[in-house]
Design a protein around this motif. Structure first.
Motif, mmCIF file in Angstrom:
data_model
loop_
_atom_site.group_PDB
_atom_site.id
_atom_site.type_symbol
_atom_site.label_atom_id
_atom_site.label_comp_id
_atom_site.label_asym_id
_atom_site.label_seq_id
_atom_site.Cartn_x
_atom_site.Cartn_y
_atom_site.Cartn_z
ATOM 1 N N LEU A 134 0.830 -1.209 0.000
ATOM 2 C CA LEU A 134 0.000 0.000 0.000
ATOM 3 C C LEU A 134 0.862 1.255 0.000
ATOM 4 C CD1 LEU A 134 -2.830 -1.087 2.459
ATOM 5 C CD2 LEU A 134 -3.130 -0.443 0.062
ATOM 6 N N LYS A 135 2.005 1.204 0.699
ATOM 7 C CA LYS A 135 2.944 2.325 0.689
ATOM 8 C C LYS A 135 3.480 2.556 -0.724
ATOM 9 C CE LYS A 135 5.721 5.462 2.454
ATOM 10 N NZ LYS A 135 5.190 6.758 2.990
ATOM 11 N N ILE A 136 3.836 1.474 -1.415
ATOM 12 C CA ILE A 136 4.338 1.601 -2.789
ATOM 13 C C ILE A 136 3.252 2.163 -3.695
ATOM 14 C CG2 ILE A 136 5.219 0.332 -4.787
ATOM 15 C CD1 ILE A 136 6.482 -1.645 -2.826
ATOM 16 N N LYS A 137 2.037 1.654 -3.541
ATOM 17 C CA LYS A 137 0.911 2.140 -4.349
ATOM 18 C C LYS A 137 0.725 3.643 -4.150
ATOM 19 C CE LYS A 137 -2.853 1.249 -6.869
ATOM 20 N NZ LYS A 137 -2.764 0.867 -8.295
ATOM 21 N N GLU A 138 0.842 4.101 -2.910
ATOM 22 C CA GLU A 138 0.707 5.528 -2.602
ATOM 23 C C GLU A 138 1.812 6.340 -3.291
ATOM 24 O OE1 GLU A 138 1.128 8.530 1.253
ATOM 25 O OE2 GLU A 138 1.141 6.355 1.547
ATOM 26 N N LEU A 139 3.056 5.851 -3.209
ATOM 27 C CA LEU A 139 4.180 6.548 -3.837
ATOM 28 C C LEU A 139 3.981 6.666 -5.350
ATOM 29 C CD1 LEU A 139 7.100 4.821 -1.898
ATOM 30 C CD2 LEU A 139 6.462 7.231 -1.706
ATOM 31 N N LEU A 140 3.508 5.576 -5.969
ATOM 32 C CA LEU A 140 3.307 5.587 -7.416
ATOM 33 C C LEU A 140 2.135 6.492 -7.800
ATOM 34 C CD1 LEU A 140 3.871 1.813 -8.310
ATOM 35 C CD2 LEU A 140 5.521 3.691 -8.389
ATOM 36 N N ASN A 141 1.063 6.448 -7.013
ATOM 37 C CA ASN A 141 -0.102 7.290 -7.309
ATOM 38 C C ASN A 141 0.245 8.774 -7.237
ATOM 39 O OD1 ASN A 141 -1.772 5.094 -7.730
ATOM 40 N ND2 ASN A 141 -2.713 5.168 -5.716
ATOM 41 N N LYS A 142 1.145 9.110 -6.325
ATOM 42 C CA LYS A 142 1.576 10.507 -6.177
ATOM 43 C C LYS A 142 2.737 10.865 -7.102
ATOM 44 C CE LYS A 142 0.062 11.018 -1.362
ATOM 45 N NZ LYS A 142 0.491 11.275 0.039
ATOM 46 N N ASN A 143 3.193 9.874 -7.877
ATOM 47 C CA ASN A 143 4.278 10.073 -8.850
ATOM 48 C C ASN A 143 5.541 10.637 -8.192
ATOM 49 O OD1 ASN A 143 5.274 9.853 -11.500
ATOM 50 N ND2 ASN A 143 4.864 12.000 -11.916
ATOM 51 N N GLN A 144 5.829 10.157 -6.987
ATOM 52 C CA GLN A 144 6.939 10.727 -6.234
ATOM 53 C C GLN A 144 8.315 10.317 -6.770
ATOM 54 O OE1 GLN A 144 6.726 10.431 -1.997
ATOM 55 N NE2 GLN A 144 4.762 11.482 -1.868
ATOM 56 N N LEU A 145 8.383 9.212 -7.493
ATOM 57 C CA LEU A 145 9.666 8.783 -8.041
ATOM 58 C C LEU A 145 9.656 8.755 -9.566
ATOM 59 C CD1 LEU A 145 9.491 7.260 -5.058
ATOM 60 C CD2 LEU A 145 11.710 6.444 -5.824
ATOM 61 N N GLY A 146 8.668 9.365 -10.167
ATOM 62 C CA GLY A 146 8.618 9.442 -11.618
ATOM 63 C C GLY A 146 8.233 8.126 -12.272
ATOM 64 N N LYS A 147 8.559 8.007 -13.519
ATOM 65 C CA LYS A 147 8.190 6.853 -14.333
ATOM 66 C C LYS A 147 8.828 5.557 -13.796
ATOM 67 C CE LYS A 147 8.676 5.124 -19.100
ATOM 68 N NZ LYS A 147 7.296 4.639 -19.234
ATOM 69 N N VAL A 148 8.060 4.485 -13.809
ATOM 70 C CA VAL A 148 8.584 3.166 -13.450
ATOM 71 C C VAL A 148 9.235 2.542 -14.676
ATOM 72 C CG1 VAL A 148 8.026 0.848 -12.628
ATOM 73 C CG2 VAL A 148 6.818 2.831 -11.671
ATOM 74 N N PHE A 149 10.534 2.229 -14.574
ATOM 75 C CA PHE A 149 11.244 1.589 -15.677
ATOM 76 C C PHE A 149 11.108 0.061 -15.617
ATOM 77 C CE2 PHE A 149 14.238 5.430 -15.386
ATOM 78 C CZ PHE A 149 13.517 6.126 -16.336
ATOM 79 N N SER A 150 11.244 -0.483 -14.396
ATOM 80 C CA SER A 150 11.150 -1.939 -14.263
ATOM 81 C C SER A 150 10.684 -2.316 -12.865
ATOM 82 C CB SER A 150 12.506 -2.600 -14.539
ATOM 83 O OG SER A 150 13.451 -2.260 -13.526
ATOM 84 N N ILE A 151 10.118 -3.504 -12.777
ATOM 85 C CA ILE A 151 9.662 -4.053 -11.501
ATOM 86 C C ILE A 151 10.047 -5.525 -11.460
ATOM 87 C CG2 ILE A 151 7.321 -4.444 -12.442
ATOM 88 C CD1 ILE A 151 6.266 -3.925 -9.561
ATOM 89 N N ASN A 152 10.709 -5.921 -10.371
ATOM 90 C CA ASN A 152 11.269 -7.272 -10.285
ATOM 91 C C ASN A 152 10.848 -7.928 -8.976
ATOM 92 O OD1 ASN A 152 13.664 -5.259 -11.412
ATOM 93 N ND2 ASN A 152 13.199 -6.973 -12.754
ATOM 94 N N ALA A 153 10.069 -9.003 -9.089
ATOM 95 C CA ALA A 153 9.494 -9.664 -7.910
ATOM 96 C C ALA A 153 10.087 -11.053 -7.741
ATOM 97 C CB ALA A 153 7.981 -9.759 -8.055
ATOM 98 N N THR A 154 10.282 -11.443 -6.496
ATOM 99 C CA THR A 154 10.796 -12.773 -6.157
ATOM 100 C C THR A 154 9.975 -13.352 -5.023
ATOM 101 O OG1 THR A 154 13.079 -12.234 -6.795
ATOM 102 C CG2 THR A 154 12.784 -14.065 -5.277
ATOM 103 N N VAL A 155 9.622 -14.627 -5.141
ATOM 104 C CA VAL A 155 8.951 -15.318 -4.040
ATOM 105 C C VAL A 155 9.342 -16.787 -4.069
ATOM 106 C CG1 VAL A 155 6.844 -15.702 -5.430
ATOM 107 C CG2 VAL A 155 6.734 -15.841 -2.934
#
Length: 326
Positions: free
Chosen positions: A125-146
């Motif tokens: 939810l914190k990440i979603k908030e940061l992205l919604n507010k465009n605080q770090l600009g455009k997302v270039f890549s997202i890498n998930a591991t589980v």
């Protein structure tokens, strides 16, 4: 009196039942094909047949907690009997077959959601908030591991007999760990193309894939990767977003999000002490709240995207080519 119907009382069905009791609900009916339920739930009426349970009672809400391969059958019964509010455990199904029939029925349903409880995790939810507010600009890549060692998932159950080990039950890391497909879509947007390589190694002696690596191209031009496996001796679940103005790193096992900006001091968002079960409580509470629709809930159409991603990933590994999602 209207009743809440829980179909299936495996580990997730039992969790939802206990959470409903915690939230103050007692008007609950259980459907269990075996008819055998823990003694602590003996006060609840139990049916072995879902149709009979619905015919003999007024059902306002339905929870589908059966194995993945049974979801569409159970959902069809609820929809055909006009149950207006339905919560389906993730994923929707193990196949895209029969979904056209579901779609024609689902329009009558007032609320149809799929149980992606990670949308209620404070870190995501914190990440979603940061992205919604465009605080770090455009997302270039997202890498998930589980990854987590399959025999340790449910210590009281023989993993070789469980859903995860069986193809016809909808098992395998791609469907079992579908959360990653869903939250990448939730954070970054719709996927455009997908490629995958999965493995079925002999060490676990299961029918299904136990390792998978996925490459995704999103409509906004971001790229993504997902690694999934049944072998990590300690749970690993994390995600890194590389953005125009910095990096975000989420680690579920540490209950923290690190935000690294180019022009500011690093920020640590910690939610140590947050109990995993709180995600389930919050998602059920949101589902049952008739006063509003909580945007953390996952709609049927949104969940269908993650299912299509998994099906395409399997097709890609078999055909050895990128698969277009449209």
């Amino acid at each position: 009196m209207d009743f809440i119907l829980i179909i299936g009382l495996g580990s997730i069905g039992e969790r939802h039942l206990e959470n409903l009791i915690y939230l103050g609900y007692s008007n609950i009916i259980i459907v269990s094909k075996s008819g055998n339920i823990p003694s602590k739930f003996s006060k609840f009426v139990v049916y072995q047949d879902c149709q009979k349970a619905i015919t003999e009672n007024s059902i306002s809400h339905g929870f589908i907690c059966t194995p993945t391969s049974n979801h569409l059958e159970d959902l069809t019964i609820l929809l055909e009997n006009n149950v207006s509010k339905i919560y389906v455990e993730k994923p929707i199904s193990h196949t895209l077959s029969y979904l056209d029939d579901i779609g024609s029925l689902a329009g009558k349903c007032k609320r149809l959601v799929v149980g992606y409880d990670l949308h209620f995790d404070p870190g995501l939810l914190k990440i979603k908030e940061l992205l919604n507010k465009n605080q770090l600009g455009k997302v270039f890549s997202i890498n998930a591991t589980v990854g987590q060692f399959l025999p340790d998932w449910r210590p009281n159950q023989d993993y070789l007999k469980g859903m995860s080990a069986k193809i016809d039950k909808g098992g395998g890391v791609l469907l079992d760990l579908v959360h990653e497909f869903d939250y990448l879509r939730w954070l970054v947007g719709k996927p455009k193309n997908i490629a995958c390589i999965f493995q079925n190694n002999p060490s676990l002696a299961i029918e299904t894939e136990d390792v998978a690596d996925v490459l995704i191209h999103f409509e906004g031009n971001a790229s993504g990767t997902i690694h999934l496996d049944y072998h990590q001796k300690k749970l690993v679940r994390n995600c890194m977003l590389t953005c125009e103005k910095g990096t975000i790193f989420w680690d579920l096992t540490k209950s923290e999000v690190k935000i690294i900006r180019y022009d500011q001091e690093d920020e640590l968002f910690s939610y140590v002490g947050f109990e995993r079960n709180q995600r389930y409580i919050d998602s059920v509470r949101a589902f049952l709240d008739d006063s509003k629709y909580d945007n953390r809930l996952t709609s049927f159409d949104e969940a269908l995207v993650s299912l299509k991603m998994v099906v395409a990933a399997k097709e890609s590994s078999i055909s050895k080519q990128f698969i277009a999602l449209n």
